[in-house]
Design a protein around this motif. Structure first.
Motif, short mmCIF file in Angstrom:
data_model
loop_
_atom_site.label_atom_id
_atom_site.label_comp_id
_atom_site.label_asym_id
_atom_site.label_seq_id
_atom_site.Cartn_x
_atom_site.Cartn_y
_atom_site.Cartn_z
N THR A 1 2.41 -10.71 0.88
CA THR A 1 3.78 -10.77 0.37
C THR A 1 4.01 -9.77 -0.77
OG1 THR A 1 3.32 -12.41 -1.38
CG2 THR A 1 3.79 -13.25 0.84
N MET A 2 2.99 -9.06 -1.20
CA MET A 2 3.09 -8.27 -2.42
C MET A 2 3.61 -6.86 -2.20
SD MET A 2 -0.31 -9.61 -4.45
CE MET A 2 0.03 -8.59 -5.89
N SER A 3 3.82 -6.46 -0.98
CA SER A 3 4.41 -5.15 -0.72
C SER A 3 5.34 -5.27 0.47
CB SER A 3 3.33 -4.10 -0.45
OG SER A 3 2.56 -4.44 0.68
N ALA A 4 6.51 -4.69 0.34
CA ALA A 4 7.51 -4.81 1.40
C ALA A 4 7.18 -3.89 2.56
CB ALA A 4 8.89 -4.48 0.84
N THR A 5 7.61 -4.28 3.74
CA THR A 5 7.49 -3.42 4.91
C THR A 5 8.67 -2.47 4.94
OG1 THR A 5 8.78 -4.87 6.36
CG2 THR A 5 6.43 -5.37 6.11
N GLY A 6 8.71 -1.61 5.95
CA GLY A 6 9.84 -0.71 6.10
C GLY A 6 11.15 -1.44 6.28
N GLN A 7 11.09 -2.66 6.83
CA GLN A 7 12.29 -3.47 7.01
C GLN A 7 12.65 -4.25 5.76
OE1 GLN A 7 14.26 -3.29 9.78
NE2 GLN A 7 12.84 -1.62 10.24
N GLY A 8 11.74 -4.26 4.78
CA GLY A 8 12.03 -4.92 3.53
C GLY A 8 11.55 -6.34 3.43
N THR A 9 11.12 -6.95 4.53
CA THR A 9 10.68 -8.34 4.51
C THR A 9 9.18 -8.43 4.35
OG1 THR A 9 12.52 -8.95 5.94
CG2 THR A 9 10.70 -10.51 5.78
N ALA A 10 8.74 -9.20 3.37
CA ALA A 10 7.31 -9.37 3.13
C ALA A 10 6.65 -10.11 4.28
CB ALA A 10 7.10 -10.13 1.82
N GLY A 11 5.33 -9.96 4.39
CA GLY A 11 4.58 -10.66 5.42
C GLY A 11 4.63 -12.16 5.24
N ALA A 12 4.46 -12.89 6.34
CA ALA A 12 4.58 -14.35 6.31
C ALA A 12 3.41 -14.97 5.56
CB ALA A 12 4.64 -14.89 7.73
N ASP A 13 3.73 -15.91 4.70
CA ASP A 13 2.75 -16.69 3.96
C ASP A 13 2.71 -18.09 4.58
OD1 ASP A 13 1.26 -18.17 2.19
OD2 ASP A 13 2.44 -17.65 0.41
N PRO A 14 1.58 -18.49 5.20
CA PRO A 14 1.53 -19.79 5.87
C PRO A 14 1.90 -20.96 4.98
CG PRO A 14 -0.41 -18.48 6.39
CD PRO A 14 0.31 -17.74 5.30
N ARG A 15 1.63 -20.86 3.69
CA ARG A 15 1.98 -21.96 2.78
C ARG A 15 3.50 -22.11 2.66
NH1 ARG A 15 -0.96 -19.68 -2.33
NH2 ARG A 15 0.36 -17.99 -1.59
N GLN A 16 4.21 -20.97 2.71
CA GLN A 16 5.67 -21.02 2.58
C GLN A 16 6.36 -21.43 3.89
OE1 GLN A 16 7.60 -17.74 0.43
NE2 GLN A 16 5.60 -17.06 -0.31
N THR A 17 5.69 -21.19 5.01
CA THR A 17 6.29 -21.53 6.30
C THR A 17 5.89 -22.92 6.80
OG1 THR A 17 4.46 -20.46 7.49
CG2 THR A 17 6.39 -19.11 6.99
N GLU A 18 5.01 -23.60 6.08
CA GLU A 18 4.60 -24.93 6.50
C GLU A 18 5.79 -25.89 6.43
OE1 GLU A 18 1.20 -28.32 5.48
OE2 GLU A 18 1.49 -26.59 4.15
N ASN A 19 5.99 -26.62 7.52
CA ASN A 19 7.10 -27.58 7.61
C ASN A 19 8.46 -26.93 7.36
OD1 ASN A 19 5.19 -29.56 8.07
ND2 ASN A 19 5.10 -30.16 5.91
N THR A 20 8.56 -25.67 7.66
CA THR A 20 9.77 -24.90 7.34
C THR A 20 10.20 -24.07 8.54
OG1 THR A 20 9.15 -24.77 5.00
CG2 THR A 20 10.74 -23.14 5.80
N TYR A 21 11.50 -23.99 8.76
CA TYR A 21 12.06 -23.16 9.82
C TYR A 21 12.94 -22.08 9.20
CZ TYR A 21 15.39 -21.63 13.33
OH TYR A 21 16.18 -20.86 14.15
N VAL A 22 12.77 -20.85 9.62
CA VAL A 22 13.63 -19.74 9.21
C VAL A 22 14.15 -19.06 10.47
CG1 VAL A 22 13.83 -17.60 7.89
CG2 VAL A 22 12.27 -19.39 7.11
N TYR A 23 15.45 -18.97 10.59
CA TYR A 23 16.04 -18.32 11.75
C TYR A 23 15.64 -16.85 11.79
CZ TYR A 23 19.63 -16.28 14.78
OH TYR A 23 20.29 -15.59 15.76
#
Length: 704
Positions: free
Chosen positions: A310-332
Motif C-alpha cells: 500500500t506504500m506506493s501507488a500504481t499507475g492507476q493510483g490505487t494502492a495494492g490490496a491489503d488483506p486486513r483491510q478487505t476482510e469482511n469488506t466489499y468494495v465495488y
C-alpha cells in the motif's frame, strides 16, 4: 462464515450481518445511517432529448437485500421509474448504496420526486419513507446555481455562538422562492481538523520533536482508528440540519480542499508532507471523499506503513490490496471512471491517488470545470503541468462538440486567483528575524499559538502558501490566466471564476489595461472572480478584512496587458451591522454564499445565441477591430499610467450600482440588460446570533 461473490471483489462476510430486520409486514426494513444525498453527475445533449444524470446516496446498516428507489415527475400520480441500488462499499457496520437517476428534460423546468421504501432513519426514528424532490432546468435553459465553500468550523470555534450552519436556512428559503438546480461546493465541505485534536492523531500531534513526528508510523491500527473518525465525522455533519435537507434536495457538485483532509494539507514543507501520517490520512480522507461527495467507489486499500503493497501507488493510483483491510469488506470494482472526471496522469505527491477534476454542462449554455487543486498540491505547485493539458484538452473537445451552444464557462478554483497580495507578510514569516522565536518555540513552547502543530512553522504560513498570489505560485498563476484568456478569445466564451477558502466575500476582476482601451463587454481578458466564503465557518476579524481592502491595489499581471483588482460592491453594511470599516467596500467579513442566475437572451431562453467570430471592440475612430493579445508573458518596462479609480469602479454596465441596489441582489432575479450574462448575488449574513440565518444581498452581473 458465508462467502459472497459480487461483481467486484469477493470477500468473506459474516452470516450474522445478512439477517434483515422486518417492519412487521414481512418487508425488510432499511436502517439509514446517513442520507439521502443527491448529486449531479453529468448532462447529455447529444441525443434527441437532452438528459439530466444524477445519483442518490444512502448509508445504511448492512442488509440482506438490495434496496430500490422510486422516482418520477412531481405532477404524476404514481412513480414512473424504479432503480436498484448499487453497493459501492460495505463492512460489518455500514453499507453505501448509490441509485442512478436519468431524467429527460422537458420544455420547461420540472420538479421530480424520489423515495426509498421500507426505510427508517436512525437520526430520526419517527421519520419513514420521506419523499424528497429536486428540480431540473428546461431543455433550452441553463441552471440556477448556488455556490458555497468552507462549510464547517475550525478547531476551537464556539459553534453555538455562531449558531451552527444557520445560513443553510437561508439557502432553503431562497431555493423555495426560486429553485436551485445545482449546489457547487468549492472545497472544505467538511472540516476534519478534529482528527488531530480530539481524534486518533492527538498522540502524534502532542509529540514536540518535529523529527519524531516525521518518523511516526501509520500502521493498520492507526489507519482503522482514523477511518472510523472520518466516517463518523461525515455522518455527523451530513446529517446535521438544515445542511442535511439541502443535501437531499439540491444536487451537489464538489471539489475538495485542505480541511476535507486536514488543515493545510499539501502546503507544509515537502519533507514533512511526505511523512507516513500525512500520506495515511490522505488515503483515508480520499476514501470518504469519494463515497460521500462523489458517490463513487473508493480504493480497495489505503496507505499503511505495515503493508508494503500500500506504500506506493500504481499507475492507476490505487494502492495494492491489503488483506486486513478487505476482510469482511466489499468494495465495488469500478468498470469505468465517472464521465464528468478529468483524471490526472500520475498520483499526487502526498495522496496515493490521481487527481479528479470535473467537467459537465450546467444546462444549455453554461459549461463548468472544477479543478482538483489539492491532490497534486505542494508548497511550490498547485497542479502538474500535464494536468492543465488534460483540462484544456477536455474543454476544447467539449466546446467543439457543443456546436456553438456554450457561451459561458464557470471555472471553480478552491482558492481565489484575483486577490490582494500579502507578500510582505510572507516575507516577515520566512525572514531570519523569526529564527530566534522559532527556536524558543521548539525548545520551550514560547508563542505556541503562533506556530502550527505539524511542521513547527508559523500557523498562517500554510494559508499564505495556498494562495495563487503567493510568490512560489505566481508563474503557474500567470500561465493559467494567459491560457484562459486565449481560450476565451478563440471560442468567444466568457469565463467566470469561483473561489472560496478565505472566509470573506469579494469580487475580483481581470481586465485589459488602459493601453488597450477595450470595453469590458468585448474584452476576453475580463474575468470576474466571485469569492464566496465561508457559509459556516467564522469570518476573519474586521482588522484583517480592512487590511486586505487597503491592500486592494491595481495589480499588473506579468503579461504587459492585464490588470486586476477587487470591485467596490459592498455599498452598505448588512442590516446595519458593522462587519468592517465604513470605507471598506471591497471585502465583507461575514458568512455568505452566492447565487448565479442566467439572464435570458432577447427575453427568451429558447432563442438561439448569435455567437461572434472572436471578440472585437470599437476603436476611437469607430471601426471594429479584433482584440490582439500578447503572449510575451513578461510586462514591459514602460507601463502606461492607469486611472487610479478604474478597476475599483464599474468596468461595464453589469457592475453599475453593484451592491444592495442591483437588480441581482435578491438572489432570484433573472432581469437585467446584459442579455445572456449572469446575475450574481452574494448573500451575506446579518447576525450570527440568529439561527434563522437572515441575509442581505449584494448583486452584480457578469458580462457575456
Amino acid at each position: 462464515m458465508a462467502i459472497n461473490q459480487y461483481d467486484g471483489y469477493a470477500q468473506s462476510t459474516p452470516s450474522r450481518q445478512r439477517q434483515p430486520m422486518t417492519n412487521g409486514v414481512g418487508e425488510s426494513e432499511i436502517q439509514v445511517l446517513c442520507g439521502p444525498l443527491i448529486n449531479l453527475q453529468h448532462m447529455n445533449y447529444t441525443g434527441r432529448t437532452p438528459t439530466w444524470h444524477g445519483t442518490v446516496l444512502v448509508v445504511t446498516k448492512p442488509i440482506g437485500t438490495t434496496p430500490h428507489l422510486h422516482y418520477g415527475p412531481a405532477e404524476s400520480r404514481g412513480e414512473s421509474n424504479t432503480v436498484e441500488g448499487l453497493k459501492l462499499y460495505e463492512d460489518p457496520d455500514k453499507a453505501f448504496w448509490r441509485f442512478s437517476l436519468e431524467v429527460p428534460l422537458s420544455e420547461t423546468q420540472a420538479q421530480w420526486t424520489y423515495h426509498i421504501p421500507s426505510v427508517r432513519f436512525l437520526s430520526d426514528v419517527n421519520q419513514k419513507e420521506c419523499t424528497r424532490s429536486f428540480f431540473v432546468p428546461g431543455a433550452a435553459d441553463s441552471m440556477r446555481i448556488m455556490f458555497h465553500s468552507c462549510n464547517g468550523f475550525s478547531v476551537g470555534t464556539d459553534e453555538d455562538f455562531w449558531s451552527g450552519p444557520a445560513l443553510w436556512n437561508d439557502v432553503l428559503r431562497t431555493h423555495e422562492q426560486r429553485p436551485f438546480h445545482v449546489m457547487i461546493g468549492g472545497g472544505d465541505q467538511i472540516y476534519n481538523d478534529g482528527v488531530r485534536v480530539k481524534g486518533p492523531l492527538r498522540q502524534w500531534t502532542d509529540i514536540s520533536n518535529p523529527h519524531k513526528r516525521r518518523q511516526y508510523p501509520f500502521d493498520n491500527k492507526l489507519r482503522s482508528d482514523c477511518d472510523q473518525f472520518y466516517y463518523e465525522n461525515y455522518v455527523r455533519w451530513y446529517s446535521t440540519e438544515p445542511f442535511a435537507a439541502a443535501n437531499a434536495s439540491i444536487p451537489q457538485v464538489n471539489i475538495w480542499d485542505d480541511h476535507d483532509i486536514v488543515d493545510g494539507f499539501g502546503s507544509y514543507r515537502d519533507k514533512f508532507m511526505k511523512c507516513a501520517v500525512f500520506r495515511g490520512i490522505g488515503g483515508v480522507s480520499f476514501k470518504y471523499y469519494c463515497l460521500f461527495q462523489h458517490h463513487t467507489a473508493p480504493p480497495v486499500s489505503t496507505f499503511t506503513t505495515d503493508a508494503p503493497q500500500t506504500m506506493s501507488a500504481t499507475g492507476q493510483g490505487t494502492a495494492g490490496a491489503d488483506p486486513r483491510q478487505t476482510e469482511n469488506t466489499y468494495v465495488y470494482k469500478r468498470t469505468a471512471d465517472d464521465p464528468s472526471w478529468i483524471v490526472g496522469k500520475t498520483p499526487g505527491p502526498y495522496v496515493e491517488e490521481r487527481s479528479r477534476s470535473l467537467y459537465m454542462r450546467l444546462g444549455k449554455r453554461i459549461a463548468f470545470c472544477g479543478i482538483d487543486a489539492r491532490t497534486e498540491r505542494t508548497r511550490h505547485q498547485v497542479n502538474y503541468p500535464e494536468t492543465y493539458e488534460l483540462i484544456f484538452g477536455r474543454l476544447e473537445r467539449e466546446i467543439a462538440e457543443a456546436n456553438g451552444d456554450i457561451s459561458h464557462l464557470i471555472l471553480l478554483l478552491g482558492v481565489p486567483i484575483a486577490y490582494p497580495r500579502l507578500a510582505w507578510l510572507e516575507n516577515i514569516f520566512t525572514s531570519p528575524i523569526m529564527g530566534p522565536l522559532r527556536f524558543l518555540n521548539k525548545r520551550f513552547g514560547v508563542a505556541g499559538g503562533l506556530f502550527n502543530q505539524f511542521d513547527g512553522e508559523i500557523d498562517l504560513l500554510d494559508d499564505l502558501d495556498d494562495h495563487y498570489t503567493a510568490r512560489q505560485h505566481k508563474t503557474e498563476r500567470r500561465e493559467l490566466m494567459l491560457r484562459l484568456q486565449r481560450f476565451s478569445q478563440q471560442h468567444s466564451i466568457r469565463v467566470t471564476i469561483l473561489g472560496g477558502d478565505v472566509h470573506l466575500a469579494a469580487v475580483g476582476r481581470f481586465y485589459s489595461n488602459a493601453a488597450h482601451d477595450t470595453p469590458a463587454e468585448h474584452d476576453p481578458r475580463y474575468m470576474a472572480n466571485i469569492i464566496s466564503s465561508a457559509i459556516t465557518n467564522k469570518p476573519p476579524p474586521k482588522a484583517v478584512a480592512n487590511l486586505l481592502a487597503r491592500r486592494n491595489k491595481i495589480h499588473h499581471l506579468r503579461d504587459g496587458n492585464t490588470d486586476e483588482t477587487l470591485l467596490d460592491m459592498f455599498n452598505e453594511q448588512p442590516g446595519g451591522q458593522m462587519k468592517g470599516a465604513a470605507n471598506n467596500k471591497a471585502t465583507m467579513p461575514s458568512r455568505n454564499y452566492a447565487c448565479i442566475t442566467e439572464i435570458p437572451e432577447y427575453g427568451s431562453q429558447t432563442e438561439t445565441n448569435p455567437h461572434m467570430n472572436g471578440y472585437s471592440h470599437q476603436s476611437s475612430a469607430g471601426n471594429t477591430v479584433p482584440v490582439q493579445m500578447g503572449d510575451t508573458g513578461e510586462e514591459g518596462k514602460q507601463r502606461p499610467t492607469h486611472d487610479s479609480k478604474k478597476g475599483r469602479h464599474p468596468l461595464h454596465e453589469g457592475e453599475v450600482n453593484a451592491g444592495t441596489n442591483h437588480v441581482a441582489a435578491d438572489g432570484v432575479s433573472s432581469q437585467g440588460t446584459l442579455k445572456g450574462g449572469l446575475n450574481v448575488s452574494i448573500r451575506v449574513e446579518i447576525d450570527n446570533r440568529s439561527r434563522n440565518g437572515e441575509t442581505a444581498g449584494y448583486g452584480l452581473a457578469s458580462k457575456l
